[in-house]
Design a protein around this motif. Structure first.
Motif, PDB file in Angstrom:
ATOM      1  N   LEU A  70      52.213  -8.491 108.702  1.00 43.59           N
ATOM      2  CA  LEU A  70      53.578  -8.801 108.613  1.00 43.59           C
ATOM      3  C   LEU A  70      54.245  -9.397 107.135  1.00 43.59           C
ATOM      4  O   LEU A  70      55.302  -8.589 106.231  1.00 43.59           O
ATOM      5  CB  LEU A  70      53.799 -10.163 108.985  1.00 43.59           C
ATOM      6  CG  LEU A  70      54.091  -9.466 111.083  1.00 43.59           C
ATOM      7  CD1 LEU A  70      53.508 -11.011 111.783  1.00 43.59           C
ATOM      8  CD2 LEU A  70      54.663  -9.097 111.027  1.00 43.59           C
ATOM      9  N   LEU A  71      53.476  -9.804 106.549  1.00 42.02           N
ATOM     10  CA  LEU A  71      53.859 -10.325 105.095  1.00 42.02           C
ATOM     11  C   LEU A  71      54.352  -9.797 104.016  1.00 42.02           C
ATOM     12  O   LEU A  71      54.299  -9.352 102.889  1.00 42.02           O
ATOM     13  CB  LEU A  71      52.976 -11.027 104.947  1.00 42.02           C
ATOM     14  CG  LEU A  71      53.009 -12.823 105.293  1.00 42.02           C
ATOM     15  CD1 LEU A  71      51.454 -13.729 104.575  1.00 42.02           C
ATOM     16  CD2 LEU A  71      54.000 -14.066 104.229  1.00 42.02           C
ATOM     17  N   LYS A  72      52.645  -8.233 104.303  1.00 39.58           N
ATOM     18  CA  LYS A  72      53.000  -7.161 103.005  1.00 39.58           C
ATOM     19  C   LYS A  72      54.199  -6.169 103.633  1.00 39.58           C
ATOM     20  O   LYS A  72      54.750  -5.310 102.787  1.00 39.58           O
ATOM     21  CB  LYS A  72      51.320  -6.431 103.050  1.00 39.58           C
ATOM     22  CG  LYS A  72      50.494  -7.671 102.715  1.00 39.58           C
ATOM     23  CD  LYS A  72      50.269  -7.181 101.579  1.00 39.58           C
ATOM     24  CE  LYS A  72      50.131  -5.804 100.734  1.00 39.58           C
ATOM     25  NZ  LYS A  72      49.489  -5.280  99.745  1.00 39.58           N
ATOM     26  N   SER A  73      54.451  -5.956 105.102  1.00 39.84           N
ATOM     27  CA  SER A  73      55.483  -5.164 105.260  1.00 39.84           C
ATOM     28  C   SER A  73      56.650  -5.648 105.287  1.00 39.84           C
ATOM     29  O   SER A  73      57.787  -5.039 104.646  1.00 39.84           O
ATOM     30  CB  SER A  73      55.065  -4.668 106.722  1.00 39.84           C
ATOM     31  OG  SER A  73      55.139  -5.530 107.422  1.00 39.84           O
ATOM     32  N   THR A  74      56.744  -6.498 105.416  1.00 37.26           N
ATOM     33  CA  THR A  74      58.497  -7.243 105.684  1.00 37.26           C
ATOM     34  C   THR A  74      58.755  -8.622 104.439  1.00 37.26           C
ATOM     35  O   THR A  74      59.629  -8.643 104.469  1.00 37.26           O
ATOM     36  CB  THR A  74      58.463  -8.087 106.696  1.00 37.26           C
ATOM     37  OG1 THR A  74      57.504  -9.042 107.344  1.00 37.26           O
ATOM     38  CG2 THR A  74      58.038  -7.081 108.136  1.00 37.26           C
ATOM     39  N   GLY A  75      57.666  -9.161 104.195  1.00 33.17           N
ATOM     40  CA  GLY A  75      58.262 -10.038 103.104  1.00 33.17           C
ATOM     41  C   GLY A  75      57.748 -11.473 103.291  1.00 33.17           C
ATOM     42  O   GLY A  75      57.628 -12.236 102.396  1.00 33.17           O
ATOM     43  N   ILE A  76      58.041 -11.245 104.160  1.00 37.78           N
ATOM     44  CA  ILE A  76      58.224 -13.260 104.676  1.00 37.78           C
ATOM     45  C   ILE A  76      57.636 -13.023 105.971  1.00 37.78           C
ATOM     46  O   ILE A  76      58.190 -12.596 107.125  1.00 37.78           O
ATOM     47  CB  ILE A  76      59.906 -13.480 104.298  1.00 37.78           C
ATOM     48  CG1 ILE A  76      60.504 -12.850 105.841  1.00 37.78           C
ATOM     49  CG2 ILE A  76      60.183 -13.830 103.097  1.00 37.78           C
ATOM     50  CD1 ILE A  76      62.637 -13.977 105.638  1.00 37.78           C
ATOM     51  N   VAL A  77      57.232 -14.509 106.819  1.00 37.96           N
ATOM     52  CA  VAL A  77      57.017 -14.234 108.270  1.00 37.96           C
ATOM     53  C   VAL A  77      57.168 -16.358 108.124  1.00 37.96           C
ATOM     54  O   VAL A  77      57.087 -17.312 107.572  1.00 37.96           O
ATOM     55  CB  VAL A  77      56.319 -14.161 108.251  1.00 37.96           C
ATOM     56  CG1 VAL A  77      54.973 -15.064 107.514  1.00 37.96           C
ATOM     57  CG2 VAL A  77      55.455 -13.650 109.752  1.00 37.96           C
ATOM     58  N   THR A  78      57.792 -16.376 109.441  1.00 38.22           N
ATOM     59  CA  THR A  78      58.663 -17.993 110.226  1.00 38.22           C
ATOM     60  C   THR A  78      57.419 -17.904 111.300  1.00 38.22           C
ATOM     61  O   THR A  78      56.859 -17.683 111.570  1.00 38.22           O
ATOM     62  CB  THR A  78      59.734 -17.745 110.758  1.00 38.22           C
ATOM     63  OG1 THR A  78      59.952 -17.130 111.596  1.00 38.22           O
ATOM     64  CG2 THR A  78      60.935 -17.298 109.795  1.00 38.22           C
TER      65      THR A  78
END
Length: 242
Positions: free
Chosen positions: A13-21
């Motif tokens: 998720l961090l690599k593909s979307t940039g952020i994660v909550t």
């Protein structure tokens, strides 16, 4: 979902979307806030992941550059490609311990370092072995291993496929010396033996390791017989069928 699977998902998720909550991860994994925080802390503290918290976005992300105190770039970071849970790690350690008991004197430099990693990880998990190390043993009364220093050199020649000058005592008690190409080590009912060919000879010789008194590894490539020769395709077939 195991911790390894969660960490792999967080990284994706961090690599593909940039952020994660935090809320997103709690909902996706169906775990508590404390569990998610432990996963993030493990990635950051143990795996060296450049994760940082962005207060404005109220989300986690990978640091964008090495311009601060980081010594790596986020785009170069990746999680390890293989994960083992505690039971799998202990199973592998048990196999390595058995190998250590029957090692003729040359294997452990190649497989031994992994034992330390597995032991450390299991100790940190306070893994309960249930006394398994006391419940299985290896007793091979005929396991004559020979001189460890000589065997280690022979193993190096075998693994790296170099020719070796071997010195051994024959059945007639005569001392032999020849430039040989080792083919494999074989564990028999009477102990460890080495199979090799001399020069251009096609016939394999098998000699007990205890009979070897010296080995000099050369820089000449060994001559492997067809049944000993390895290539990527045959290795792949062996992997599938074993």
């Amino acid at each position: 979902m195991s911790q390894a699977e969660r960490i792999a998902r967080i990284h994706f998720l961090l690599k593909s979307t940039g952020i994660v909550t935090l809320a997103q991860l709690k909902a996706d994994f169906e775990v508590s806030r404390a569990t998610v925080m432990r996963d993030i802390e493990l990635m950051r503290d143990r795996l060296g992941a450049p994760i940082e918290y962005d207060a404005e976005l109220n989300a986690y992300k990978y640091a964008e550059s090495a311009g601060r105190t980081l010594h790596y770039r986020a785009e170069r970071f990746d999680v390890p490609g293989m994960w083992l849970d505690s039971d799998e790690a202990y199973a592998l350690l048990t196999v390595l311990n058995v190998i250590a008991k029957i090692d003729p004197g040359g294997w452990m430099p190649y497989v031994g370092p992994l034992r330390g990693v597995l032991k450390h990880a299991l100790c940190e998990e306070s893994f309960n072995m249930k006394g398994f190390h006391k419940k299985i043993g290896v007793e091979l009364p005929n396991l004559r291993q020979g001189k460890s220093g000589v065997t280690a050199k022979m193993m190096r020649a075998l693994v790296n496929e170099f020719e070796a000058i071997l010195v051994w005592q024959g059945d007639d008690e005569v001392l032999n010396s020849a430039s040989c190409s080792l083919q494999r080590f074989v564990l028999t009912r009477n102990g460890w033996t080495a199979e090799f060919v001399v020069g251009e000879d096609q016939a394999r010789q098998r000699v007990a390791l205890i009979r070897f008194s010296d080995c000099t590894v050369t820089d000449r490539p060994a001559r492997l017989l067809p049944e000993s020769y390895s290539d990527p395709w045959s290795d792949l077939d062996a992997l599938r069928n074993t």
